[in-house]
Design a protein around this motif. Structure first.
Motif: not given
Length: 222
Positions: A112-117, A146-148, A153-156, A190-195
């Motif tokens: 969650k921290t990684i996502h929020d940063l 990581f796929r989950g 979380n709609s990551y690419d 490696v994933a990209r946060k899309t939103g």
């Protein structure tokens, strides 16, 4: 991407000077002065130079790290308990977890921290133990983890690789990978946060269809 935040008060150690030179070439940046360049090179597995110095030489305008020990100028955040401070939410184009998450019991708060940063459109780089690495941390990771995270979380997903220690070559994780018995492997994703949606816990795909109706509201609809 001109801003980076790292989990852990990271230091740098590079075994092969030619690989480090190639990194600066890839970023189209001049090499640091000889004394600074030399500080990045050693074979002990324990860095002397701060990762901040490396990233600044690579051209990142903003560098931050977080760690419970606040070493090397890190922001003091306990990944077991603490939330991301408001001024750091969605503030970074690159968030790295170079072998920090596996040492923290509260995995939900770590990711969650990684996502929020990470800013929308930003990259999240995770590297941690995969096979072997006995007694290194609390956890080893699997590709489906990581796929989950990406699915809920709609990551690419940019890519997933494995690395046989102590080699530095990354092998794309596609198809059957020849694993050498008794060797330690690191998993890199490696994933990209899309939103900008709030972080969502994943359910392992084996169990998605059996999720009770009363629990579905807790998870992002797929």
């Amino acid at each position: 991407i001109d801003s980076v935040v790292e989990l852990g008060s990271q230091t740098v150690w590079v075994q092969d000077p030619e690989r480090l030179k190639a990194l600066f070439t890839a970023f189209d940046r001049p090499l640091p002065p000889p004394d600074e360049f030399a500080s990045f090179i050693n074979t002990t597995g324990t860095g002397i130079a701060s990762s901040r110095s490396l990233h600044e030489h690579l051209g990142f305008n903003r560098y931050t790290s977080i760690d419970i020990d606040a070493a090397h100028g890190a922001i003091a955040i306990d990944l077991n308990f603490d939330e991301v401070p408001e001024e750091h939410r969605g503030a970074y184009g690159l968030t790295t977890n170079h072998g920090t998450a596996e040492h923290v019991l509260n995995q939900a708060n770590v990711f969650k921290t990684i996502h929020d940063l990470t800013a929308p459109g930003g990259l999240m780089l995770n590297g941690g133990p995969f096979i072997g690495c006995l007694e290194h941390g609390f956890f080893n990771y699997q590709p489906n983890f990581f796929r989950g995270l990406a699915r809920y979380n709609s990551y690419d997903v940019v890519g997933t690789w494995i690395n046989r220690l102590p080699d530095l070559d990354l092998i794309p994780l596609v198809g059957d990978i020849p694993l050498v018995p008794g060797q330690d492997y690191v998993l890199v994703s490696v994933a990209r946060k899309t939103g900008d949606a709030a972080f969502c816990m994943p359910i392992q795909y084996h169990y998605e269809t059996g999720l009770p109706e009363a629990s579905r509201a807790r998870y992002r609809p797929l």
